[in-house]
Design an enzyme around this catalytic site. Sequence first.
Site, PDB file in Angstrom:
ATOM      1  N   ASP A  10     -22.691  38.796  78.751  1.00  0.00           N
ATOM      2  CA  ASP A  10     -21.914  37.565  78.578  1.00  0.00           C
ATOM      3  C   ASP A  10     -21.798  37.323  77.073  1.00  0.00           C
ATOM      4  O   ASP A  10     -22.535  37.916  76.279  1.00  0.00           O
ATOM      5  CB  ASP A  10     -22.627  36.380  79.266  1.00  0.00           C
ATOM      6  CG  ASP A  10     -21.878  35.054  79.091  1.00  0.00           C
ATOM      7  OD1 ASP A  10     -20.628  35.086  79.011  1.00  0.00           O
ATOM      8  OD2 ASP A  10     -22.524  33.994  79.023  1.00  0.00           O
ATOM      9  N   SER A  11     -20.908  36.401  76.711  1.00  0.00           N
ATOM     10  CA  SER A  11     -20.796  36.013  75.308  1.00  0.00           C
ATOM     11  C   SER A  11     -22.069  35.305  74.843  1.00  0.00           C
ATOM     12  O   SER A  11     -22.245  35.088  73.658  1.00  0.00           O
ATOM     13  CB  SER A  11     -19.623  35.053  75.149  1.00  0.00           C
ATOM     14  OG  SER A  11     -19.885  33.884  75.904  1.00  0.00           O
ATOM     15  N   CYS A  73     -18.967  36.908  82.550  1.00  0.00           N
ATOM     16  CA  CYS A  73     -18.232  36.052  81.621  1.00  0.00           C
ATOM     17  C   CYS A  73     -16.789  36.002  82.108  1.00  0.00           C
ATOM     18  O   CYS A  73     -16.132  37.047  82.200  1.00  0.00           O
ATOM     19  CB  CYS A  73     -18.312  36.667  80.225  1.00  0.00           C
ATOM     20  SG  CYS A  73     -17.363  35.809  78.968  1.00  0.00           S
ATOM     21  N   GLU A 151     -25.348  26.842  73.785  1.00  0.00           N
ATOM     22  CA  GLU A 151     -25.974  27.895  72.964  1.00  0.00           C
ATOM     23  C   GLU A 151     -26.975  27.281  71.972  1.00  0.00           C
ATOM     24  O   GLU A 151     -27.963  27.905  71.621  1.00  0.00           O
ATOM     25  CB  GLU A 151     -24.902  28.682  72.186  1.00  0.00           C
ATOM     26  CG  GLU A 151     -24.028  29.576  73.064  1.00  0.00           C
ATOM     27  CD  GLU A 151     -24.761  30.760  73.653  1.00  0.00           C
ATOM     28  OE1 GLU A 151     -25.625  31.334  72.978  1.00  0.00           O
ATOM     29  OE2 GLU A 151     -24.474  31.118  74.823  1.00  0.00           O
ATOM     30  N   CYS A 183     -16.476  29.105  83.925  1.00  0.00           N
ATOM     31  CA  CYS A 183     -17.229  29.682  82.808  1.00  0.00           C
ATOM     32  C   CYS A 183     -18.682  29.766  83.259  1.00  0.00           C
ATOM     33  O   CYS A 183     -19.199  28.805  83.866  1.00  0.00           O
ATOM     34  CB  CYS A 183     -17.086  28.788  81.577  1.00  0.00           C
ATOM     35  SG  CYS A 183     -18.192  29.215  80.221  1.00  0.00           S
ATOM     36  N   HIS A 185     -21.362  29.572  81.723  1.00  0.00           N
ATOM     37  CA  HIS A 185     -22.285  28.606  81.117  1.00  0.00           C
ATOM     38  C   HIS A 185     -22.344  27.310  81.951  1.00  0.00           C
ATOM     39  O   HIS A 185     -23.326  26.569  81.891  1.00  0.00           O
ATOM     40  CB  HIS A 185     -21.842  28.223  79.699  1.00  0.00           C
ATOM     41  CG  HIS A 185     -22.141  29.254  78.646  1.00  0.00           C
ATOM     42  ND1 HIS A 185     -21.535  30.483  78.605  1.00  0.00           N
ATOM     43  CD2 HIS A 185     -22.996  29.222  77.579  1.00  0.00           C
ATOM     44  CE1 HIS A 185     -21.990  31.163  77.552  1.00  0.00           C
ATOM     45  NE2 HIS A 185     -22.876  30.418  76.912  1.00  0.00           N
TER      46      HIS A 185
HETATM   47  N1  DGL Z   1     -19.745  32.387  79.697  1.00  0.00           N
HETATM   48  C1  DGL Z   1     -18.422  32.600  79.130  1.00  0.00           C
HETATM   49  C2  DGL Z   1     -17.378  32.526  80.228  1.00  0.00           C
HETATM   50  O1  DGL Z   1     -17.725  32.644  81.392  1.00  0.00           O
HETATM   51  C3  DGL Z   1     -18.240  31.694  77.960  1.00  0.00           C
HETATM   52  C4  DGL Z   1     -17.103  32.096  77.100  1.00  0.00           C
HETATM   53  C5  DGL Z   1     -17.210  31.712  75.665  1.00  0.00           C
HETATM   54  O2  DGL Z   1     -18.091  32.251  74.985  1.00  0.00           O
HETATM   55  O3  DGL Z   1     -16.366  30.929  75.231  1.00  0.00           O
HETATM   56  O4  DGL Z   1     -16.213  32.387  79.985  1.00  0.00           O
END
Ligand code: DGL
Length: 261
Positions: A10-11, A73, A151, A183, A185
């Site tokens: 993931d990011s 993600c 984050e 998302c 998160h």
């Molecule tokens: N968890 C990522 C997603 O599902 C977050 C994306 C981001 O870093 O903006 O889109």
Amino acid sequence: MSKQPIGIFDSGVGGTSIWKEIHTLLPNENTIYLADSLNAPYGQKGKETIIDLSIKNTEYLINKGCKLIVVACNTATTNAIDLLRNTYNIPFIGIEPAIKPAALQTKNNAIGILATKGTLSSALFSKTSDMFASNINVIEQVGEGIVELIENGKLLSNEMKTLLKTYLKPMIDANIDHLVLGCTHYPYLIPLLVDLLPDHVKIIDSGEAVARQTKAILKKNNLLHIEVETTDSKNCFYTNANPSTMQSLLGSHFTAEYLDF
Ligand code: DGL
């Protein structure tokens, strides 16, 4: 091969919400989780950059011998998964906003979608939305700033509450009865969202479906780790930023480690 780990990226720390679903359904599987927190958020970046970062994460996991990769993600899935599938000879599981179940279940004909700019502006999202929700009032909202707060360890902060109130207002005004979390998160926000939304609004999150799909694809490819009662699975969590936020989301049974990748 079945003992090889499942790779998940993931990011940032959000995909741990997906890892939890996978670990619950498939407790014998070894896993490697990569949080590219140094480059988060992906949602504000252009498609080419999202693709380059997804390739970097994928190649790290393939070099570690992963048998399957979960792109945990929505932003990376909606922008890069077709290219990843066409480039690497390994199964990929992705995650996209669950518009279909929300559109099928809505009684008010109004649903809300909270996701990143990168997801909402992707061709894959438009295609899915046109296919399943063309006759429905879809209130799309970019969750700008949410990923950064998570984050930075400000999940349950007043700043977060204020931001969410602003983002939910147009949805509540439109009388939505389903809110799609687009998302990975965002599942961590569910306690706050439940407080802020009217009782009748159902929150839809695709984490469990991703875990079921992971199991189905492992089975189809004869890659499921055969269950042996005495074997504990090995689960590694790496982040290229400060591990403290990931550690707090994982709890005390698992360890988040810094890794320069
Ligand atoms: N968890 C990522 C997603 O599902 C977050 C994306 C981001 O870093 O903006 O889109």
